[in-house]
Design an enzyme around this catalytic site. Sequence first.
Site, PDB file in Angstrom:
ATOM      1  N   CYS A   8       0.827  -1.203   0.000  1.00  0.00           N
ATOM      2  CA  CYS A   8       0.000   0.000   0.000  1.00  0.00           C
ATOM      3  C   CYS A   8       0.866   1.260   0.000  1.00  0.00           C
ATOM      4  CB  CYS A   8      -0.906   0.010   1.227  1.00  0.00           C
ATOM      5  SG  CYS A   8      -2.244   1.218   1.117  1.00  0.00           S
ATOM      6  N   ASP A 131      -6.358  -3.608  11.440  1.00  0.00           N
ATOM      7  CA  ASP A 131      -5.198  -2.740  11.534  1.00  0.00           C
ATOM      8  C   ASP A 131      -4.973  -2.334  12.988  1.00  0.00           C
ATOM      9  OD1 ASP A 131      -3.071  -1.173  10.734  1.00  0.00           O
ATOM     10  OD2 ASP A 131      -4.266   0.294   9.629  1.00  0.00           O
TER      11      ASP A 131
END
Length: 213
Positions: A8, A131
């Site tokens: 990412c 996360d």
Amino acid sequence: MDTRVKICGLKTPETVASAVEAGAQYLGFVFFEKSPRNVSVSVARDLALDVPVGVAKVALVVNATDAELDRLLGEVPIDMLQLHGSEDLERVKAIRVRYGLPVMKAVGVAVPRDIQALDAYGLVSDQVLVDAKAPKGAALPGGNGLSFDWQLISKRGWNAPWMLAGGLTPDNVVQAIQLTGAKQVDVSSGVESAPGVKDPVKIRAFIKAIRAA
């Protein structure tokens, strides 16, 4: 390990190519001005057009409005939306209906009670991103290089496929996978030489570590 990988925060043709060549299944582009990984719509369009078929292009957005999403998706060929803000269940459902794209909702985890949100978002999302919760007052909702207690989600499952993120590096990703049972992992700062600067060597090392385990 048969683990799918998302790199990412890509910003350049060179790092996109490195991620693809190393074997990443997902490429993430960040559309959040406060992030050092932020890219413009025009840059993202050029990068996305070079991504081969079969590699998913993911747009990370934070509390984006319909107008912002209309512009983004009208110009960039995106395969999945990653919602990384405070979007509630109704907003997630509305975005899925409006755009007809798979949606991955990020959920921050720090303590056991945070797990409940994963169950709820799993009912309205195509995937959930587990996360580390950003520290109070942090400028960024993710990409802070922080991990959480992986034992909190050890061998757990939710109502949708899930992806592990938060503080992963080439040195700890195998341990994280073994502890959690994750079938998908997401890395950003863990493969950088400086904030927002992806390192092709670290990208290759991250994926090689997983494949070698």
